[in-house]
Design an enzyme around this catalytic site. Structure first.
Site, mmCIF file in Angstrom:
data_model
loop_
_atom_site.group_PDB
_atom_site.id
_atom_site.type_symbol
_atom_site.label_atom_id
_atom_site.label_comp_id
_atom_site.label_asym_id
_atom_site.label_seq_id
_atom_site.Cartn_x
_atom_site.Cartn_y
_atom_site.Cartn_z
ATOM 1 N N ASP A 131 0.998 -1.332 0.295
ATOM 2 C CA ASP A 131 0.085 0.189 -0.164
ATOM 3 C C ASP A 131 0.974 1.575 0.188
ATOM 4 O O ASP A 131 1.613 1.527 1.009
ATOM 5 C CB ASP A 131 -1.035 -0.086 1.226
ATOM 6 N N THR A 132 0.696 2.061 -1.263
ATOM 7 C CA THR A 132 1.669 3.048 -1.378
ATOM 8 C C THR A 132 1.069 3.869 -2.124
ATOM 9 O O THR A 132 -0.049 4.127 -2.817
ATOM 10 C CB THR A 132 2.776 2.226 -2.296
ATOM 11 N N THR A 133 1.877 5.372 -2.279
ATOM 12 C CA THR A 133 1.681 6.309 -3.325
ATOM 13 C C THR A 133 2.616 6.589 -4.234
ATOM 14 O O THR A 133 3.757 6.536 -3.848
ATOM 15 C CB THR A 133 0.924 7.532 -2.733
#
Length: 567
Positions: A379-381
């Site tokens: 889970d990342t941007t």
């Protein structure tokens, strides 16, 4: 003339227009398969998974900042509006292209394990595997030191100005967007397991709904501390003291020295060639090497030629098998390069790829792939920016899992990540847990160039990332797609390292699925635009014309936003 039907194994109205590029687009604009157009500008472009974040970056560009200033502003805003995915409690990696120097720089701002967090310590706690949540999954967050190093080396503006929009938004609040509301709702149980997290992220003892205003005064305070005092506020000041207080309350091992001695580091990007493109990733402890090895393996095949067109079972089979080989090598040989010798040069060689490629059976899936033999001493941007001068930033930042460790240090306004969960307790592994060591990382920024064209890109999603990067490059190089089409077309993903399971979006044809099944693949059908295959952003600069291009993946809530022309 409308174009319909099946191309290769991919059923999509007008897909031929994506593959053929922009030729004839004006006459067939209504019939193309590409859902969005590229954003095209002579000035800067910011692509991010939140429109508010992209606009924060564009505002910095319009006020005289450069691509690095805009990337910091965008990243800070992402931490406000998408707190489950990223924030100042996590790590950061970046690739920066300096247009004047014509040089790429890599930044590894991933944190190390506390000195006292060791295999022996966890064994005494009765653990035989790395915890995936809680205080013992927390490593030192590297993001804030990464911001400062980026700003000091390249920025035109002070950090305080880059953070101003994020501070205001945290204090005044923002309406929760659709996807974030869904992510938030799915994490309620984790948030309730920590008193400070529950108080911060579950106002009224529930997750905010779509369109409800969420405010975060504590985060505004933390960002103000960083704006005023820089990285010292975090690693030696008030924010750090709050983090250490939380460590003590929850029985963690992190101490003052773990924070104060941490420093992000500049690294040399690694690269390979694929057809007529050169593709860059960052070196270990990231997984980017797997994307490059996968491309090297695929370069030995007939991908893109007749019978191996986009979406055909033959092409997909080769890509899935190449993924398995590259990831098996990643798992076997890669970790933190400090204190141990890793066979990076060997794994990146064309000779190694040719040897591994010979293990692909074009008729049968391999369900038991192991790392190659050699002698060795979610889970990342993601966001990306190009400015009017051609400076480019490819930046990725993450909490690891949604809402990370589940632990909030009271009064800070952000979640501490759980990046330590990626260590292994197998002492023989190059990725074995040890104090002051960094784990093998999933998050990776990327960069590619061909002639005068340069592309900064990234696609999120845990172990999905290297295989998604390789698919994107293949779409550019073999299938001649533009960057928006390459972001939109269906992708496959295989998150596991063993077995024949593979997930595919349902825009691939049933015929393709049936033929892959006949080869032994166990296909799980995903939705039309599935988050399981990651969401990405890209910017491109044509240095011959000085024109910039932006693309944003419809699998996220974001967009590519262009800077307004100068008056």
């Amino acid at each position: 003339m409308a174009i319909t039907g099946v191309m290769g194994g991919y059923s999509w109205r007008g897909v031929a227009l994506c593959v053929a590029g922009l030729a004839g687009l004006a006459a067939n604009a209504q019939d193309r398969g590409q859902a969005r157009s590229m954003v095209i500008s002579k000035n800067g472009i910011v692509a991010a998974e939140s429109p508010l974040a992209a606009q924060a970056g564009v505002r910095i560009l319009e006020s005289g900042g450069n691509a690095v200033d805009a990337a910091i502003a965008t990243n800070a805003m992402m931490g406000v509006v998408e707190p489950m995915m990223n924030g100042i409690g996590g790590d950061l990696f970046a690739i920066v292209y300096d247009a004047k120097a014509k040089k790429l720089y890599g930044l590894n701002a991933s944190g190390w394990a506390p000195k006292g967090l060791t295999i022996e310590f966890l064994h005494k706690q009765g653990l035989r595997e790395m915890p995936q949540a809680g205080i013992n999954s927390v490593t030192v967050p590297g993001m804030v030191d990464g911001w400062q190093k980026l700003s000091e080396k390249f920025g035109r503006k002070k950090l305080a100005e880059d953070l101003s929009a994020a501070i205001a938004t945290a204090r005044n609040g923002f309406p929760v967007p659709e996807m974030d509301a869904a992510y938030w709702g799915a994490a309620v149980d984790l948030l309730r397991s920590n008193e400070a997290a529950s108080k911060l992220y579950l106002p009224g003892d529930r997750a905010p709904k779509v369109g409800e205003i969420f405010k975060n005064e504590d985060l505004a305070w933390s960002l103000e501390q960083i704006a005023e005092h820089g990285r010292d506020a975090y690693y030696q000041g008030e924010i750090g003291r709050k983090i250490l207080a939380a460590e003590k309350v929850h029985g963690g091992t992190m101490v003052e020295e773990d924070l104060s001695k941490y420093s992000a580091e500049w690294v040399e990007p690694i690269s390979t060639t694929y057809r007529d493109w050169t593709v860059y990733e960052l070196p270990p402890n990231g997984q980017g090497l797997a994307a490059l090895e996968m491309l090297n393996i695929l370069e030995t095949t007939s991908l893109g030629q007749k019978g191996y067109e986009f979406g055909t079972p033959t092409a997909l089979h080769l890509m899935i098998e190449a993924k398995k080989l590259a990831y098996a090598d990643l798992k076997r040989y890669i970790g933190d390069p400090h204190g141990q010798k890793l066979p990076v040069e060997k794994l990146l060689s064309k000779e190694w790829a040719a040897t591994r490629a010979k293990q692909i059976d074009e008729q049968h899936a391999n369900c038991d792939v192991n790392g190659g033999e050699m002698t060795v001493g979610n889970d990342t941007t993601y966001l990306t920016v190009v400015d009017r001068d051609g400076n480019m930033v490819s930046l990725i930042q993450s909490n690891y899992s949604q809402f990370g460790s589940g632990v909030v240090a009271a009064g800070t306004g952000f979640m501490l990540h759980n990046r330590g969960g990626l260590f292994t307790l197998d002492a023989k592994s190059p990725n074995a847990l040890a104090g002051r060591k960094r784990p093998l990382h999933t998050i990776i920024p990327a960069f590619a160039q061909k002639g005068e064209t340069r592309v900064a890109f990234g696609i999120m999603g845990g172990w999905n990332q290297s295989q998604a990067h390789a698919q994107f490059v293949v779409d550019l190089a073999d299938y001649k797609m533009n960057i928006q089409a390459a972001m939109e077309v269906p992708r496959f993903t295989k998150i596991t390292f063993a077995g024949c399971d593979v997930k595919m979006e349902n825009r691939f044809s049933q015929k393709t699925r049936d033929e892959l099944k006949a080869k032994g693949h166990q296909v799980e059908w995903l939705g039309t635009y599935s988050s399981s295959v990651g969401g990405g952003q890209a910017v491109m600069r044509d240095f011959a014309t000085g024109v910039n291009y932006g693309a944003s993946d419809p699998r996220k809530d974001g967009e590519a936003v262009a800077e307004l022309p100068l008056p």
